[in-house]
Design a protein around this motif. Structure first.
Motif, mmCIF file in Angstrom:
data_model
loop_
_atom_site.group_PDB
_atom_site.id
_atom_site.type_symbol
_atom_site.label_atom_id
_atom_site.label_comp_id
_atom_site.label_asym_id
_atom_site.label_seq_id
_atom_site.Cartn_x
_atom_site.Cartn_y
_atom_site.Cartn_z
ATOM 1 N N ILE A 115 0.746 -1.164 -0.044
ATOM 2 C CA ILE A 115 -0.063 0.058 -0.079
ATOM 3 C C ILE A 115 0.815 1.148 -0.004
ATOM 4 C CG2 ILE A 115 -1.597 1.420 1.312
ATOM 5 C CD1 ILE A 115 -2.768 -1.313 2.529
ATOM 6 N N ILE A 116 1.890 1.425 0.668
ATOM 7 C CA ILE A 116 2.648 2.475 1.048
ATOM 8 C C ILE A 116 3.754 2.874 0.181
ATOM 9 C CG2 ILE A 116 3.961 3.728 2.911
ATOM 10 C CD1 ILE A 116 2.337 2.371 4.971
ATOM 11 N N PHE A 117 4.642 1.660 -0.335
ATOM 12 C CA PHE A 117 5.501 1.797 -0.817
ATOM 13 C C PHE A 117 5.736 1.134 -2.289
ATOM 14 C CE2 PHE A 117 7.219 1.222 3.491
ATOM 15 C CZ PHE A 117 7.640 2.299 3.765
ATOM 16 N N LEU A 118 5.053 0.033 -2.602
ATOM 17 C CA LEU A 118 4.967 -0.531 -4.156
ATOM 18 C C LEU A 118 3.805 -0.038 -4.752
ATOM 19 C CD1 LEU A 118 5.808 -4.078 -3.274
ATOM 20 C CD2 LEU A 118 7.343 -2.312 -4.082
ATOM 21 N N LYS A 119 2.721 0.650 -4.225
ATOM 22 C CA LYS A 119 1.671 1.163 -4.623
ATOM 23 C C LYS A 119 0.797 0.035 -5.413
ATOM 24 C CE LYS A 119 2.887 4.887 -3.253
ATOM 25 N NZ LYS A 119 2.160 5.898 -1.982
ATOM 26 N N THR A 120 1.096 -1.182 -5.159
ATOM 27 C CA THR A 120 0.408 -2.458 -5.721
ATOM 28 C C THR A 120 -0.993 -2.901 -5.264
ATOM 29 O OG1 THR A 120 1.572 -3.906 -4.714
ATOM 30 C CG2 THR A 120 2.490 -3.331 -6.820
ATOM 31 N N LEU A 121 -1.404 -2.241 -4.155
ATOM 32 C CA LEU A 121 -2.588 -2.771 -3.170
ATOM 33 C C LEU A 121 -3.295 -1.359 -2.694
ATOM 34 C CD1 LEU A 121 -3.890 -5.319 -2.555
ATOM 35 C CD2 LEU A 121 -2.920 -5.098 -0.339
ATOM 36 N N ARG A 122 -4.571 -1.159 -3.026
ATOM 37 C CA ARG A 122 -5.252 -0.382 -2.475
ATOM 38 C C ARG A 122 -5.912 -0.340 -1.242
ATOM 39 N NH1 ARG A 122 -10.486 1.471 -3.593
ATOM 40 N NH2 ARG A 122 -11.013 -0.300 -4.940
ATOM 41 N N LEU A 123 -5.816 0.610 -0.592
ATOM 42 C CA LEU A 123 -6.341 0.641 0.944
ATOM 43 C C LEU A 123 -7.881 0.624 0.837
ATOM 44 C CD1 LEU A 123 -6.051 0.115 3.923
ATOM 45 C CD2 LEU A 123 -5.678 2.650 4.012
ATOM 46 N N THR A 124 -8.669 -0.557 1.124
ATOM 47 C CA THR A 124 -9.911 -0.262 1.106
ATOM 48 C C THR A 124 -10.483 -0.454 2.356
ATOM 49 O OG1 THR A 124 -10.071 -2.705 0.774
ATOM 50 C CG2 THR A 124 -10.320 -1.600 -1.308
ATOM 51 N N LEU A 125 -11.671 -0.394 2.729
ATOM 52 C CA LEU A 125 -12.305 -0.281 3.972
ATOM 53 C C LEU A 125 -12.197 -1.818 4.383
ATOM 54 C CD1 LEU A 125 -14.096 0.744 6.290
ATOM 55 C CD2 LEU A 125 -16.220 0.146 5.239
ATOM 56 N N ARG A 126 -12.364 -2.897 3.636
ATOM 57 C CA ARG A 126 -12.327 -4.414 4.211
ATOM 58 C C ARG A 126 -10.704 -4.516 4.451
ATOM 59 N NH1 ARG A 126 -13.730 -10.027 2.005
ATOM 60 N NH2 ARG A 126 -11.708 -10.821 1.718
ATOM 61 N N LEU A 127 -9.763 -3.934 3.685
ATOM 62 C CA LEU A 127 -8.307 -4.228 4.270
ATOM 63 C C LEU A 127 -8.115 -3.355 5.330
ATOM 64 C CD1 LEU A 127 -5.929 -5.682 3.064
ATOM 65 C CD2 LEU A 127 -5.363 -3.865 1.730
ATOM 66 N N ALA A 128 -8.673 -2.390 5.498
ATOM 67 C CA ALA A 128 -8.293 -1.486 6.701
ATOM 68 C C ALA A 128 -8.700 -2.163 7.823
ATOM 69 C CB ALA A 128 -9.068 0.088 6.457
ATOM 70 N N ILE A 129 -9.991 -2.845 7.871
ATOM 71 C CA ILE A 129 -10.369 -3.442 9.050
ATOM 72 C C ILE A 129 -9.464 -4.657 9.456
ATOM 73 C CG2 ILE A 129 -12.282 -4.695 9.869
ATOM 74 C CD1 ILE A 129 -14.256 -2.804 8.464
ATOM 75 N N ALA A 130 -9.004 -5.263 8.467
ATOM 76 C CA ALA A 130 -8.536 -6.422 8.728
ATOM 77 C C ALA A 130 -7.046 -6.375 9.074
ATOM 78 C CB ALA A 130 -7.975 -7.083 7.436
ATOM 79 N N LEU A 131 -6.499 -5.047 8.716
ATOM 80 C CA LEU A 131 -5.010 -4.685 9.268
ATOM 81 C C LEU A 131 -5.288 -4.239 10.736
ATOM 82 C CD1 LEU A 131 -4.015 -2.382 6.181
ATOM 83 C CD2 LEU A 131 -3.027 -4.505 7.054
ATOM 84 N N LEU A 132 -6.437 -3.643 11.254
ATOM 85 C CA LEU A 132 -6.728 -3.282 12.550
ATOM 86 C C LEU A 132 -6.837 -4.265 13.412
ATOM 87 C CD1 LEU A 132 -9.251 -0.149 11.953
ATOM 88 C CD2 LEU A 132 -6.638 -0.065 12.798
ATOM 89 N N ILE A 133 -7.525 -5.521 12.874
ATOM 90 C CA ILE A 133 -7.964 -6.637 13.716
ATOM 91 C C ILE A 133 -6.504 -7.506 14.180
ATOM 92 C CG2 ILE A 133 -8.885 -8.907 13.601
ATOM 93 C CD1 ILE A 133 -11.068 -7.745 11.869
ATOM 94 N N GLY A 134 -5.538 -7.646 12.752
ATOM 95 C CA GLY A 134 -4.223 -7.887 13.008
ATOM 96 C C GLY A 134 -3.574 -7.406 14.063
ATOM 97 N N ILE A 135 -3.552 -6.033 14.105
ATOM 98 C CA ILE A 135 -2.674 -5.106 14.941
ATOM 99 C C ILE A 135 -3.425 -5.365 16.419
ATOM 100 C CG2 ILE A 135 -2.348 -2.750 15.666
ATOM 101 C CD1 ILE A 135 -2.125 -2.171 12.661
#
Length: 311
Positions: A115-135
């Motif tokens: 998301i941040i460096f390679l720009k090959t993945l877009r931050l969607t709501l689904r992905l943001a929630i998944a990242l927060l769950i992992g953290i």
């Protein structure tokens, strides 16, 4: 067209990467309580790398070029010296099952990198929630304020494991940009061999040889080392490569969901490790995060999850 392999072979290969790789975390914990961690890692990967590298040379696989050796050494530094060096060190302080759960955060760091460096993945709501769950799962395992039973994991061990996950996620993005051998077995064997040499040097520079008495090592630890070399690295990697030739990388990558569960269960039954509400909740959070993140990825990027070929 390749003929479909016998079903039992496929089941056996999946059983190996699911259960053997999941069990290696306890074998590491057993070893590092008697052998200094970097030295123990060097023994494992140096020996396994020598066997795989020697076998590929003996079967006529071309020797890596100078440019390929540079690439292999860069990856060996990140994967074996940094990632596994930190894992082996951390398992002196952290239960093996929790170590496996913490390393399951690798897809989280990979997603953030894309998301941040390679720009090959877009931050969607689904992905943001998944990242927060992992953290959140990591926070549950480390928290001193949540009253979930059991002690929070050692902070230094936790930071080491997060560092291991981070370095692995960095290493997973590099092969696309580096000159690598065509043979996966040659690539893995050479990386393990180079990593083993680096680990020996690191063990020597940190004074591990002066604190090591080979005659004091128990038979249990030697058996753990043999298990890690033969079952974990050589047989496990062979099964992994075979599966990649016969199954989709996405299916092969499902080991990332199974290994932490196997490690927690084996640690509980055979390593007297705690299985309290904190462990269960933290593990569940991390695994849900991994499942959502990896199913969000495109089929092309999914194999990166299955890249951890030396556990």
């Amino acid at each position: 067209m390749h003929s479909r392999p016998a079903g039992w072979k496929t089941l056996l290969a999946f059983a190996i990467i699911y259960f053997v790789w999941g069990s290696t975390f306890l074998a590491i914990r057993v070893g590092v309580h008697e052998v200094p961690p970097l030295l123990f890692a060097a023994m494992r990967f140096g020996t396994a790398g020598l066997v795989l590298f020697g076998w590929t040379i003996a079967t006529g696989t071309p020797f890596p070029t100078g440019r390929q050796w540079l690439s292999l050494c860069i990856l060996a530094f990140l994967i074996f010296l940094c990632d596994y060096g930190l894992l082996f060190w951390a398992e002196q302080r952290v239960p093996s099952g929790i170590a496996a759960v913490m390393l399951a955060t690798i897809p989280t760091f990979m997603a953030l990198s894309e998301i941040i460096f390679l720009k090959t993945l877009r931050l969607t709501l689904r992905l943001a929630i998944a990242l927060l769950i992992g953290i959140g799962g990591v926070a549950v395992l480390m928290s001193h304020t949540l009253k979930l039973g059991g002690a929070p994991i050692d902070p230094k061990g936790a930071l080491a494991l997060l560092g291991a996950s981070l370095t692995w996620s960095i290493a997973s993005t590099l092969p696309r940009k580096l000159s690598m051998p065509d043979s996966k077995v040659m690539s893995s064997g050479a990386q393990m061999l180079a990593g083993g040499v680096m680990l020996v040097a690191a063990a020597g520079s940190s004074g591990e040889f002066s604190n090591f008495n080979v005659s004091a090592v128990s038979r249990t630890v030697w058996l753990s080392l043999i298990y890690l070399i033969v079952a974990g690295s050589i047989i496990g990697f062979t099964a992994y490569v075979w599966l990649l030739h016969h199954e989709s990388p996405t299916r092969v990558g499902t080991y990332a969901y199974v290994n932490p569960v196997v490690a927690v269960v084996i640690g509980y039954f055979f390593g007297a490790e705690p299985l309290d509400l904190r462990t269960i909740v933290g593990t569940a959070f991390v695994l849900v995060s991994v499942l959502v993140i990896t199913t969000t990825r495109t089929a092309k990027s999914a194999p990166a999850l299955a890249a951890e070929d030396a556990v």
